[in-house]
Structures are given as C-alpha cells and as structure tokens.
Design a protein around this motif. Sequence first.
Motif, short mmCIF file in Angstrom:
data_model
loop_
_atom_site.label_atom_id
_atom_site.label_comp_id
_atom_site.label_asym_id
_atom_site.label_seq_id
_atom_site.Cartn_x
_atom_site.Cartn_y
_atom_site.Cartn_z
N ALA A 31 -29.54 -86.18 -99.27
CA ALA A 31 -30.59 -85.69 -99.43
C ALA A 31 -29.99 -84.23 -99.88
O ALA A 31 -31.08 -83.72 -101.07
N CYS A 32 -29.46 -83.46 -99.38
CA CYS A 32 -29.52 -81.81 -99.61
C CYS A 32 -28.16 -81.74 -100.56
O CYS A 32 -28.83 -81.12 -101.71
N LEU A 39 -37.70 -79.75 -98.91
CA LEU A 39 -36.81 -79.80 -99.95
C LEU A 39 -37.19 -79.67 -101.49
O LEU A 39 -36.65 -79.16 -102.31
N ASP A 40 -38.89 -80.40 -101.76
CA ASP A 40 -39.34 -80.27 -102.74
C ASP A 40 -40.13 -78.90 -102.99
O ASP A 40 -40.16 -78.77 -104.61
N LYS A 41 -40.41 -78.25 -102.49
CA LYS A 41 -41.53 -77.55 -102.39
C LYS A 41 -41.20 -76.02 -101.64
O LYS A 41 -41.09 -75.03 -102.26
N THR A 42 -39.66 -75.85 -101.59
CA THR A 42 -39.28 -74.82 -101.24
C THR A 42 -37.94 -73.96 -102.42
O THR A 42 -36.77 -75.25 -102.58
N GLU A 43 -37.70 -72.78 -102.27
CA GLU A 43 -36.42 -72.85 -103.54
C GLU A 43 -35.57 -72.41 -102.20
O GLU A 43 -35.83 -71.69 -101.64
N ARG A 54 -29.10 -82.76 -103.85
CA ARG A 54 -30.66 -81.32 -104.07
C ARG A 54 -29.89 -79.81 -104.85
O ARG A 54 -30.17 -79.37 -104.86
N VAL A 91 -38.22 -84.30 -96.90
CA VAL A 91 -37.97 -84.33 -97.84
C VAL A 91 -38.97 -82.82 -98.57
O VAL A 91 -39.23 -82.78 -100.14
N GLU A 92 -40.67 -82.93 -97.91
CA GLU A 92 -41.21 -82.44 -98.74
C GLU A 92 -40.78 -80.71 -98.67
O GLU A 92 -40.90 -79.92 -99.43
#
Length: 334
Positions: free
Chosen positions: A86-87, A63-67, A90, A60-61
Amino acid sequence: MAETIRVGFIGTGGNARGHIGCLAGMKGVQIAAFADPSKGALKAAQERVKTKVPVFSDYVEMLDKTEMDAAVISTPHTLHFEQVMACLDRGLHVQVEKPMTCTSAHAREVIRKQKETGKTLLIGYQRHYDPRFRWARQQIAEGAIGRVTLTHVYQGQNWLRNQQGRWRLDPALSGGGQLNDSGSHVVDILLWITGLEAEEAFAYVDNRGAEVDVNSAVSVRFTNGAIGTITIVGDEVAGGMWEDITIAGDKGIIWIRQGGKLLVANESRRRPTEVTDFSGVESFPGSKDGNFIDAIRGKAENQVPAICGLRVIELTEAVWRSAASGLPQKVEKS
C-alpha cells in the motif's frame, strides 16, 4: 528530494516508539502522522514528539489523508505485506520491521513493486550496522578465512514465556514462531556476512505446546557446498538473549560470541585472537533509521535491501516444510 522528509508510522507500539524517538531528533525529518488501532499506543507515541501529530486508527485513512514521503511499519508480521504494498503504491519510501514478509511469494511481489517504483525499502535488521558483523563480512569477502565450509548459529531466548497472551503466539498475526521472529535476525546476519545462499534444509521443530514453532534444530547445505546448523531455542528458562555464531573456512575461523567478543584464527593468526579494533572495517556510522533517511536522500547505500528479506523467508519456509514432512527440502528460489 524535498528539504524535509515527512514520515508516517504504521504501528506505534514499543518497537515503533524507538524509531519515533530517533527520527524525531533528526534534522530535516518531520513526523507526519501515526496510525494504530490502540488508543494507548497512539497516546504513548504522541508523547515521544514535541508537536501535535495527527493520529488514525486505520493506516489506510492515514495514507489517504496525510502528505507523506515515507512510512515506518512496525506491526504484526502477517500485516507487513499488505502495508508495504500500500505504501509503495502511493509512492512512499518504506522501512519495515522484520520479517519483511511471511511468504517468499509475497517477498518477490514486494521486490517487483519496489523496483517498479524505485523507492527505498529497508528492513529493520540492525545487526548490519554493528562493526563486528561488518568486520566479519569484509574479512570473509577478502578471503581471510578462505572458502566458507561450515557455519553454526545458536540463539536462545525466554521467548515462549514472555509472549504468553500476545500476538506472536497467534499464527494468523505472527506467521510463525521464534524462527520467524527473533530467529529471523540471526538467519539474516548469517547469510549477509557469509554471502552464502541456502540450497537445502532439514529440520526438527518443537512447538512446546504452542501453535507456532518454538525450538528449531536445522541443518543447512549451501550452494557453495558448505554445511551449517541453526539452533533456535525459544523456551530458555533465563530471561535474556544469547547468540553465538561460528563461521569456519578452509583457511581460518571466525567466532562471534555473546557479549560482543569476536575472535579469529587463520594462516596469519595461528591461535584464536580477539579482535577489538574495527577501524579498518568499511564503516557505516549511524543506525537503520539514519540509513533509511540517508538512502532516501541518495547520500548512502541502503544497507538492508529487500533481497535480504527474501533470502530469509526462502530458508525459513524450507525449514517449516521439512519439519512438517520429516524430509530434507530444497530452498525454493526466485
């Protein structure tokens, strides 16, 4: 679509590292990040690429922090649903290892979400890219053996011994045993090459002392009236994998044998004839990783869409219900 497709990995174990090596060598693909709770797995994944890649213990981190544009999921089976959703939430394209999900309810949710987002979702059933199976699928579709009337699938593997102490024997992570693991591949390929839909299943299952199914003896009736058997042996003494598939129709038979041999007999081939020339088959060069990238770019059709995962788990659930009840069970359809 951007010129470069940025791909993150959820799970970086041995299976994932094969995908990493393949995708890292593709033009226009960038490995964006790795996520895995195991430091050893992250280190091994990092060694597969030439450049430094951000690593995370929590997906999850990542996904939140990576382009990112896409994700490859190679984790214990029961985690797939949450991670796929989750993917997709996003806006990422997803390649997920088999089984897509461990329940048909979850599979239907994934399909709804995939359609809502319009993103590519490809399942890691590599047999769809094998020319033997593609040839058989094409021949059956063209009527070369007539209406399919009977099928037989056998898969044997030294699975139980090889998985001692590993997550595949833990139902909380595996979601099931050999049928839901390696067996998922042969259930998928049977349904894919024949185009059949399962209607009812009757099964005996032997866990061989494990918490999950190991040996399964399954009888299936299909919606077109065909009947079939699926035999999964997870405690072979030998160490390798053995697979045999037979598909009989009212005008011929196709045999796909261990070691790559494919034979056919029909109205034009009165005796079993080995097929070695697949030049006439609808070709699809490359691998599931290549197909994933080409499908994202709109250059190729997704060869293993989410519907394949739904059909597999629908039949698998019917097998489990039958084994538990001692009665035939309808395959519950969406």
